[in-house]
Design an enzyme around this catalytic site. Structure first.
Site, short mmCIF file in Angstrom:
data_model
loop_
_atom_site.label_atom_id
_atom_site.label_comp_id
_atom_site.label_asym_id
_atom_site.label_seq_id
_atom_site.Cartn_x
_atom_site.Cartn_y
_atom_site.Cartn_z
CE1 TYR A 97 -113.61 10.08 57.43
CE2 TYR A 97 -111.59 8.87 57.86
CZ TYR A 97 -112.93 9.09 58.11
OH TYR A 97 -113.59 8.31 59.04
CB SER A 149 -113.57 10.98 66.03
OG SER A 149 -112.43 11.53 65.43
CE LYS A 186 -114.66 11.32 60.65
NZ LYS A 186 -115.99 11.34 61.32
#
Length: 277
Positions: A146, A132, A150
């Site tokens: 992004y 992660s 995540k």
């Protein structure tokens, strides 16, 4: 029999370091990547099979797993490492770029995991390590996609850990923050930086944010080998621990998220990345 790990995104960086470490510790390694010719150094190691896997192509996932089983006879651990960061103002990012970000960072992880699970269940054991990012725990401007991917990976992994615990399959999250991940913030590669020259209203904000990212990059202190060591430890410690943080929280983002009241945390982050000059 020696244990076997399958690693995605093993051509460079964290993935390559992880492949080398598992091999050095006596594991068989299925080192997968989109372009296998990039893994010639890994292929030179006797216990490493380099094979093609593109997480956005389901057929290549099945083929890589089959190749690993044919070579080593078993897969005991999966490291979902493949991923990338889409950067730029959200308003400049196309829907196609949004889809591509989730295809790799979220749907790709799900597809590889789904394909491996029948083998783990048949064996009655297994471990999945998902790589992660601190950007899955706190958010930063200019990397909204992004962060979104995540955060999705974090939620998926946590929920999945409850399901798979019933099958003696462990799920782990290794979370680099403040170092290796931050080195990508200042990159301006064309395929990772969304640009729209008409969005001049953001110019001052973008300049301040890029300066802040530059300071974060200059402070990096973590190598791919450091992250690989945590991945290996998570895969082999035999515990049900879910999250493993690795990095330097000198910026205080992790501590702030964990310790501050919700609005105090938001105020703290807005001081680091001021909306207004």
């Amino acid at each position: 029999m020696k244990k076997t790990v399958l690693i995605t995104g093993a051509s460079s960086g964290i993935g390559a370091a992880t492949a080398r470490l598992f091999a050095a510790q006596g594991w068989n390694v299925v080192a997968t990547m989109r372009n296998p010719e990039d893994g010639n150094d890994l292929a030179a190691l006797g216990t490493v099979l380099v094979t093609r896997l593109d997480v956005s192509e389901p057929a290549s996932i099945d083929a890589a797993i089959a190749a690993g089983l044919a070579r080593f006879g078993r897969i005991d651990a999966l490291v979902n490492n493949a991923g990338y960061g889409q950067y730029g103002l959200f308003e400049a990012i196309s829907r196609e770029q949004v889809q591509a970000q989730f295809d790799v960072n979220v749907f790709g992880v799900m597809d590889v995991t789904r394909a491996v699970l029948p083998h783990f269940r048949a064996a009655g054991r297994g471990v999945i390590v998902n790589v992660s990012s601190g950007a899955g725990l706190f958010t930063l401007p200019m990397i909204s996609l992004y962060c979104a991917s995540k955060f999705a990976l974090e939620g998926f992994s946590e929920a999945l850990s409850y399901e798979l615990g019933s099958q003696d399959i462990a799920v782990k999250l290794v979370i680099p923050h403040g170092g290796v991940t931050a080195t990508r913030f200042s990159e301006s590669q064309a395929d990772r930086q969304a640009q729209d020259p008409t969005l001049t209203d953001y110019s001052a904000f973008v300049a301040r944010t890029n300066a802040a990212f530059g300071r974060m990059t200059n402070a990096r202190s973590m190598s791919s080998d450091d992250v690989a060591a945590v991945i290996y430890g998570a895969a082999t410690d035999g515990t049900d621990q879910l999250r493993y943080l690795v990095g330097d929280d000198a910026r205080g983002f992790i501590k702030a998220k964990q310790m501050m009241a919700p609005q105090d945390y938001i105020d703290f982050m807005r001081q680091a990345f001021p909306p207004k000059g």
